[in-house]
Design an enzyme around this catalytic site. Structure first.
Site, PDB file in Angstrom:
ATOM      1  N   ASP A 297      69.854  87.569  69.069  1.00 19.07           N
ATOM      2  CA  ASP A 297      70.797  87.047  69.916  1.00 19.07           C
ATOM      3  C   ASP A 297      71.870  86.682  69.019  1.00 19.07           C
ATOM      4  O   ASP A 297      71.683  85.816  67.825  1.00 19.07           O
ATOM      5  CB  ASP A 297      70.248  85.726  70.421  1.00 19.07           C
TER       6      ASP A 297
ATOM      7  N   ASN B  16      84.308  84.783  71.415  1.00 16.48           N
ATOM      8  CA  ASN B  16      84.993  85.094  72.500  1.00 16.48           C
ATOM      9  C   ASN B  16      86.275  84.128  72.887  1.00 16.48           C
ATOM     10  O   ASN B  16      87.302  84.513  72.981  1.00 16.48           O
ATOM     11  CB  ASN B  16      84.402  85.086  73.846  1.00 16.48           C
TER      12      ASN B  16
ATOM     13  N   HIS C 134      87.864  88.337  74.419  1.00 20.58           N
ATOM     14  CA  HIS C 134      86.761  89.149  75.041  1.00 20.58           C
ATOM     15  C   HIS C 134      86.727  90.471  74.140  1.00 20.58           C
ATOM     16  O   HIS C 134      85.608  91.111  74.012  1.00 20.58           O
ATOM     17  CB  HIS C 134      86.722  89.185  76.464  1.00 20.58           C
TER      18      HIS C 134
ATOM     19  N   ASP D 284      83.930  92.246  72.288  1.00 20.87           N
ATOM     20  CA  ASP D 284      83.057  93.527  72.825  1.00 20.87           C
ATOM     21  C   ASP D 284      82.890  94.322  71.566  1.00 20.87           C
ATOM     22  O   ASP D 284      81.850  94.812  71.394  1.00 20.87           O
ATOM     23  CB  ASP D 284      83.966  94.334  73.811  1.00 20.87           C
TER      24      ASP D 284
ATOM     25  N   GLU E 128      74.563  88.790  74.959  1.00 20.28           N
ATOM     26  CA  GLU E 128      74.839  89.133  73.691  1.00 20.28           C
ATOM     27  C   GLU E 128      73.207  89.044  73.001  1.00 20.28           C
ATOM     28  O   GLU E 128      73.199  88.714  71.693  1.00 20.28           O
ATOM     29  CB  GLU E 128      75.633  88.214  72.679  1.00 20.28           C
TER      30      GLU E 128
HETATM   31  N1  GTP Z   1      83.070  89.645  74.591  1.00 17.77           N
HETATM   32  C1  GTP Z   1      81.670  89.766  75.475  1.00 17.77           C
HETATM   33  N2  GTP Z   1      81.129  88.697  75.612  1.00 17.77           N
HETATM   34  C2  GTP Z   1      79.926  88.453  76.282  1.00 17.77           C
HETATM   35  C3  GTP Z   1      79.467  89.609  76.855  1.00 17.77           C
HETATM   36  N3  GTP Z   1      78.227  89.396  77.609  1.00 17.77           N
HETATM   37  C4  GTP Z   1      78.220  87.942  77.217  1.00 17.77           C
HETATM   38  N4  GTP Z   1      79.179  87.327  76.464  1.00 17.77           N
HETATM   39  C5  GTP Z   1      79.248  86.080  76.120  1.00 17.77           C
HETATM   40  O1  GTP Z   1      78.385  85.845  75.117  1.00 17.77           O
HETATM   41  C6  GTP Z   1      78.560  84.261  75.145  1.00 17.77           C
HETATM   42  C7  GTP Z   1      77.223  83.633  74.945  1.00 17.77           C
HETATM   43  O2  GTP Z   1      77.316  82.224  75.038  1.00 17.77           O
HETATM   44  P1  GTP Z   1      76.275  81.089  74.932  1.00 17.77           P
HETATM   45  O3  GTP Z   1      74.943  81.606  75.702  1.00 17.77           O
HETATM   46  O4  GTP Z   1      76.418  79.988  75.300  1.00 17.77           O
HETATM   47  O5  GTP Z   1      75.549  81.223  73.433  1.00 17.77           O
HETATM   48  P2  GTP Z   1      76.259  81.105  72.266  1.00 17.77           P
HETATM   49  O6  GTP Z   1      77.642  80.813  72.093  1.00 17.77           O
HETATM   50  O7  GTP Z   1      76.200  82.509  71.674  1.00 17.77           O
HETATM   51  O8  GTP Z   1      75.376  80.229  71.306  1.00 17.77           O
HETATM   52  P3  GTP Z   1      74.013  80.276  70.688  1.00 17.77           P
HETATM   53  O9  GTP Z   1      73.411  81.619  71.296  1.00 17.77           O
HETATM   54  O10 GTP Z   1      73.348  79.030  71.046  1.00 17.77           O
HETATM   55  O11 GTP Z   1      73.992  80.610  69.318  1.00 17.77           O
HETATM   56  C8  GTP Z   1      79.238  83.900  76.586  1.00 17.77           C
HETATM   57  O12 GTP Z   1      80.403  83.289  76.083  1.00 17.77           O
HETATM   58  C9  GTP Z   1      79.316  85.071  77.305  1.00 17.77           C
HETATM   59  O13 GTP Z   1      80.719  85.153  78.133  1.00 17.77           O
HETATM   60  C10 GTP Z   1      80.299  90.894  76.737  1.00 17.77           C
HETATM   61  O14 GTP Z   1      79.573  91.749  77.302  1.00 17.77           O
HETATM   62  N5  GTP Z   1      81.102  90.812  76.143  1.00 17.77           N
END
Ligand code: GTP
Length: 400
Positions: free
Chosen positions: A266, A274, A279, A283, A309
């Site tokens: 992860d 982001n 975004h 990506d 992610e």
């Molecule tokens: N750019 C982009 N962002 C994505 C995609 N799928 C998920 N995300 C983003 O990934 C982020 C995941 O955030 P969180 O689940 O809060 O976790 P985190 O900020 O990585 O924090 P931790 O996992 O605790 O380290 C969110 O902002 C989603 O919008 C994608 O396909 N593209």
């Protein structure tokens, strides 16, 4: 540029455009043989092959005795008995082939052999008739088109070019031998016969190519994540299930079973990436990470984008120590990689990793839950690290 710096830069620009290679129509390379087909696609293709074989096999099996009516109308009386026995024998062989195909679910090579037998049995029967009763048979249309019919039927199956050509070639060889033995190989009739067979084989090969490439393209579209070009979650779980069942079977039959190691990744604080850079930069980071996974994992490992992610790798037959080294390499590579923000600034990102092996007597769900909980632990222990599930609770060290 220092070597390290150059490597980082290459990593940043090497991410693939997923719309290019994977989504293009399958090329000739993909339909010549099954070297570039995934395990799961082989399963899917074997299912198509089996269904069609059962249908065509049934038609052939029913035609064998029904053709006796044609024999009765066309053949001289003195030939009827031996031909009738021959037809009965052919029907028994075809029934055997049908039985084998019925019991060969997901066994591609067994299905291929059964298909070859199904196609060659009528060809050999025809060759035998021509050799034994050539003079009396040649004027009868109903017999001379048997090899043509067999070659035309090849187009019905999703065969690779090598498979189809192999069967077609054997049918042609039978015909050449029959024509040689009847002394017709060098006559106008013989040439015309072979010419027709070759042409029809060419058309069947073209149909096979079109069929396999269409299936491959559909399969790839349905099984890949469009952003990263990795497998998607659904197909990964399906393939993992197949691996798990094989693993169970090996264990039940007391064969040495190879371990299945799961790695769950992860990206850390990805929301911040982001929110800060947009975004599209997020990506790109996901694509660079996918590229790191591709470069660090072996060809027969399964690697998928599991969620936003989140990524998952399945390493069949990899001992735990090797898996830990792989995890460490991926973690370190990720730490070094970057993407360029719109203002040219380098955007770095890291990953946390949970690791486990599927244990004896547990369900796949148990193993998936455990790897997920270890990923969660890695997050809690500071991120940018990996946690191995197979150490006693409380003693699990953090490697980073
Ligand atoms: N750019 C982009 N962002 C994505 C995609 N799928 C998920 N995300 C983003 O990934 C982020 C995941 O955030 P969180 O689940 O809060 O976790 P985190 O900020 O990585 O924090 P931790 O996992 O605790 O380290 C969110 O902002 C989603 O919008 C994608 O396909 N593209």
């Amino acid at each position: 540029m220092a070597r390290d710096e150059r490597r980082r830069h290459q990593l940043a620009i090497r991410w693939k455009n997923p719309w290019e290679p994977q989504w293009m129509p399958a090329s000739l390379r993909d339909t010549i043989n099954n070297r570039y087909h995934s395990r799961d696609f082989n399963y899917a293709r074997s299912e198509y092959l089996r269904t069609r074989m059962l249908f065509v096999g049934l038609v052939f099996t029913l035609l064998a005795p029904l053709w006796l009516l044609v024999d009765y109308l066309l053949l001289p009386v003195e030939l009827m008995t031996s031909v009738a026995y021959g037809r009965l024998g052919l029907m028994l062989v075809l029934l055997g082939v049908l039985y084998a195909a019925w019991n060969s679910q997901h066994k591609l090579s067994r299905l291929r052999n059964s298909l070859a037998a199904m196609m060659l049995a009528p060809a050999l029967f025809y060759g035998y008739l021509v050799i034994m009763y050539g003079d009396q048979l040649n004027s009868l249309v109903g017999y001379s088109f048997i090899p043509l019919l067999i070659i035309a039927f090849l187009s019905v199956f999703p065969l690779t070019l090598i498979e189809s050509f192999g069967i077609g070639f054997l049918v042609l060889l039978t015909q050449v031998i029959a024509l040689t033995l009847t002394g017709e190989l060098t006559t106008a009739y013989g040439w015309q016969d072979l010419w027709l067979l070759f042409t029809l084989l060419g058309i069947s090969l073209w149909a096979n190519h079109s069929q396999v490439s269409a299936l491959l393209r559909l399969y790839r579209q349905a099984s890949m994540d469009s952003l990263t070009g990795l497998l998607n979650r659904g197909i990964l779980l399906k393939q993992l299930e197949q691996l798990y069942l094989e693993h169970q079977k090996q264990r039940d039959s007391k064969e040495p079973s190879s371990p299945i190691t799961l790695l769950m990744f992860d990206l850390d604080r990805f929301k911040k990436v982001n929110d800060t850079y947009g975004h599209s930069i997020g990506d790109q980071a996901l694509q660079v990470f996918a590229q790191i996974l591709r470069s660090e994992l072996r060809k027969n490992d399964l690697v998928a984008r599991y969620g936003g992610e989140e990524f998952m790798a399945v390493l069949p037959g990899t001992p735990k120590q090797d898996a830990l080294e792989v995890a460490e390499r991926i973690r370190a590579q990720c730490e070094q990689a970057f993407v360029l923000a719109h203002d040219g600034q380098r955007v770095h990102f890291t990953t946390s990793i949970g690791i486990t092996q599927v244990r004896a007597q547990e369900t796949l769900e148990d193993a998936l839950k455990r790897v997920d909980s270890r990923l969660y632990m890695a997050k809690h222990q500071g991120r940018n690290c990996y946690v191995d599930a197979d150490l006693p609770p409380g003693t699990s060290p953090v490697y980073s």
